[in-house]
Design a protein around this motif. Sequence first.
Motif, short mmCIF file in Angstrom:
data_model
loop_
_atom_site.label_atom_id
_atom_site.label_comp_id
_atom_site.label_asym_id
_atom_site.label_seq_id
_atom_site.Cartn_x
_atom_site.Cartn_y
_atom_site.Cartn_z
N TYR A 48 69.31 -17.63 87.60
CA TYR A 48 69.72 -16.36 86.90
C TYR A 48 70.84 -16.61 85.87
O TYR A 48 71.27 -16.07 85.16
N GLU A 51 71.50 -16.03 82.29
CA GLU A 51 70.85 -14.36 81.54
C GLU A 51 70.79 -13.59 81.68
O GLU A 51 70.37 -11.93 81.94
N VAL A 52 71.63 -13.12 83.44
CA VAL A 52 71.78 -12.13 84.52
C VAL A 52 74.21 -11.85 83.99
O VAL A 52 74.45 -12.94 84.20
N TYR A 59 70.17 -7.70 82.03
CA TYR A 59 68.66 -8.99 81.95
C TYR A 59 67.62 -8.96 80.66
O TYR A 59 67.12 -7.89 80.73
N ARG A 61 64.86 -10.55 79.27
CA ARG A 61 63.54 -10.71 79.91
C ARG A 61 64.14 -13.01 79.67
O ARG A 61 63.35 -13.25 79.30
N ARG A 253 67.04 -6.51 90.64
CA ARG A 253 66.25 -7.13 90.50
C ARG A 253 65.92 -6.62 88.60
O ARG A 253 66.70 -5.85 88.35
N SER A 254 65.39 -7.27 87.80
CA SER A 254 64.69 -7.03 86.24
C SER A 254 64.38 -5.76 85.84
O SER A 254 65.10 -5.78 84.22
N GLU A 260 61.71 -9.87 88.30
CA GLU A 260 62.60 -10.83 88.79
C GLU A 260 63.31 -10.26 89.85
O GLU A 260 64.40 -9.29 89.85
N MET A 262 66.83 -11.09 91.26
CA MET A 262 68.06 -11.96 90.72
C MET A 262 68.53 -12.33 90.89
O MET A 262 69.92 -12.92 91.26
#
Length: 356
Positions: A48, A51-52, A59, A61, A253-254, A260, A262
């Motif tokens: 991730y 993306e994070v 995050y 999506r 988590r997302s 997700e 993460m």
Amino acid sequence: MSPPTSSYFAVQAIPHAGRGVVASRRIPAGTVILDSKAPAAHVIFRQYRREVCAHCFEYDRGRTLPVRDSSTGKVFCDRRCQGVWLAGQGELGGEAWEALHTFVQANSKAVASLGSTLLSIANPEREEIDRAWYRAEKQSLRATTTPQLPTGTPAAKARFPSQAWAKHVDPDTLGYLLSGILCAHQTNDRWQDEVLCLAADDEPYKSMEELDAHCNSFVQLRAILPFDLLPSCTTTVCRALANAGSRNVFGIRSGSDGEEYMGYAMYPSASYFNHSCTPGIAKRRTGNVWEFCTVKEIEAGDECCITYLGGDEKDLTVWERRARLDEVWGFECMCGRCVREAESCPSQSLLSFGSS
Ligand SMILES: [Zn+2]
Ligand SMILES: [Zn+2]
């Protein structure tokens, strides 16, 4: 003095449950009773990493975030987050993350995360753990005598590939340990008063592979981190991170429904809440901080509990709840609801044990 203090609660010994959070007065529903502060140690999984946000855990999506710090490889949702993160790491922290990024890139062929390895089933026992760390300590003495090349020189690309301990590189373990080493080094009060006061598990590794990954990552960090950080890059600190983290980390988590997984993070002040299958406290993450809020009125003297089952406790039977809590957290839930439900259908207990 270690556990968090508050006008709402005190951390006290609870019969058969270690320590817990007990209301010191009546608390109305909807009251935020604790704000966890940023984590003492954490990691966003490599999967991730684009993306994070490295600062606020935002995050979007699965979209690649817009700001990337080229020297550390970290990504951010905006320049502000990048600035706050960099300031928080300090010069030494920035250098350390840069060294780690360079090492992982230079040894990218050796990168394997624990998730993709077939794990052995047995938890290593205390004696095996002591032996592995003793070997790692000796190995690290040899590793630190390997001449270090300045980061960024062309030859840095070839750093350490022939060394046995560089054959497996696990960026997730490396990242978790480095974040904790920086906490120990830069905020030693917090390390002493919060992290070291958590209930420690002296057999925290779920497999030999996990133990090896921690030992190996320690040796690698000894070899690559800036010299000034080495006093805090010790087996004591790395073992404390695993021992305290074993039962005290929260998933990153997302969403609130946890789609997700993460990464994970250690929040010492948030680790004193025990579990109940009818929790009076809900937790919600805002950025990289957790807030704990009452969902019903709590009387003075009542224990404030959260759920470790992430909401699933609503639909599970007592036997399913107990099985899951035992598997992940290693205890048999004796909350009021479990005791009541177990008494009303005791025969199920034999059935569920028989089938497992
Ligand atoms: Zn951000
Ligand atoms: Zn229960």
